[in-house]
Design an enzyme around this catalytic site. Structure first.
Site, mmCIF file in Angstrom:
data_model
loop_
_atom_site.group_PDB
_atom_site.id
_atom_site.type_symbol
_atom_site.label_atom_id
_atom_site.label_comp_id
_atom_site.label_asym_id
_atom_site.label_seq_id
_atom_site.Cartn_x
_atom_site.Cartn_y
_atom_site.Cartn_z
ATOM 1 N N CYS A 1 0.691 -1.191 0.119
ATOM 2 C CA CYS A 1 -0.040 0.003 0.039
ATOM 3 C C CYS A 1 0.683 1.321 0.129
ATOM 4 O O CYS A 1 1.802 1.347 0.807
ATOM 5 C CB CYS A 1 -0.811 -0.098 1.249
ATOM 6 N N LEU A 2 0.585 2.287 -0.833
ATOM 7 C CA LEU A 2 1.367 3.306 -0.775
ATOM 8 C C LEU A 2 1.305 4.284 0.518
ATOM 9 O O LEU A 2 2.283 4.899 0.644
ATOM 10 C CB LEU A 2 0.819 4.261 -2.082
ATOM 11 N N HIS B 1 -9.121 -3.768 -2.457
ATOM 12 C CA HIS B 1 -7.859 -3.195 -1.674
ATOM 13 C C HIS B 1 -8.438 -1.767 -1.590
ATOM 14 O O HIS B 1 -8.581 -0.980 -0.585
ATOM 15 C CB HIS B 1 -6.768 -3.264 -2.329
ATOM 16 N N GLU B 2 -8.851 -1.050 -2.847
ATOM 17 C CA GLU B 2 -9.141 0.592 -2.907
ATOM 18 C C GLU B 2 -10.347 0.433 -2.255
ATOM 19 O O GLU B 2 -10.599 1.637 -1.401
ATOM 20 C CB GLU B 2 -8.911 0.744 -4.444
#
Length: 192
Positions: free
Chosen positions: A105-106, A147-148
């Site tokens: 994850c960013l 995920h998003e």
């Protein structure tokens, strides 16, 4: 415009985001900025909370996964042309066997862990022209969406890993929340 990525530990990442009202903001410009931010950080998905906004929008582009394969690897068909904006998304159904895949994850740089998710997803959303869509995705495309989507519900992938793995990552996560991390993109820290 490139936004700084909000780091683990910021309360906005834990908020359940609100729907966007049509006409409330320029969703086309915001989506463009989110893609630019995501590409600058070498991501394949980015949700509004990751740029400090508690609204239900996320962008995805899985094509870079296919572009960075080894010579002997086949491109994933679910990612061909998979560049989309999801506004006010609602997952209608998740189906198929749960399967493991190492996610990152960013907002949580240098942390990766296996996460189990269903292999298929059916989702309802609006695009930037406010057209409603109901679509089904599978494989990696479904995983990127899940995920998003979790981000706009205030859920991080680290919430879905085993307690043992979470314990092993505790110090790293604490350091990220304090701004002790090396990322090759601009970040915003809550407690720095």
């Amino acid at each position: 415009m490139i936004y700084p990525i909000v780091a683990y530990g910021d309360p906005v990442l834990r908020k359940e985001c609100r729907d966007i009202e049509k006409g409330e903001l320029d969703v086309k410009q915001l989506a463009e900025d989110m893609f630019e931010t995501m590409y600058a950080a070498s991501g394949v998905g980015l949700a509004a909370p990751q740029i400090g906004k508690d609204i239900r929008i996320f962008v995805v582009d899985g094509q870079p996964i296919n572009e960075n394969l080894d010579e002997d690897e086949e491109p994933n068909p679910s990612l061909v042309g998979f560049k989309k904006v999801f506004i006010n998304a609602e997952i209608l159904e998740e189906d198929g066997d749960d399967w493991a895949y190492e996610e990152g994850c960013l907002s949580i740089p240098d942390v990766r862990a296996e996460v189990y998710r269903p292999e298929k997803v059916k989702i309802k959303y609006f695009d930037t022209d406010w057209n409603e869509h109901i679509e089904e995705y599978e494989d990696i495309a479904a995983r990127i969406i899940q995920h998003e989507y979790d981000h706009i519900d205030g859920i991080l992938f680290t919430d879905l890993i085993s307690p043992l793995k979470k314990q092993l990552l505790k110090k790293k996560l604490t350091n990220i929340s304090k701004g002790v991390v090396n990322a090759d993109y601009k970040m915003r820290f809550a407690k720095k």
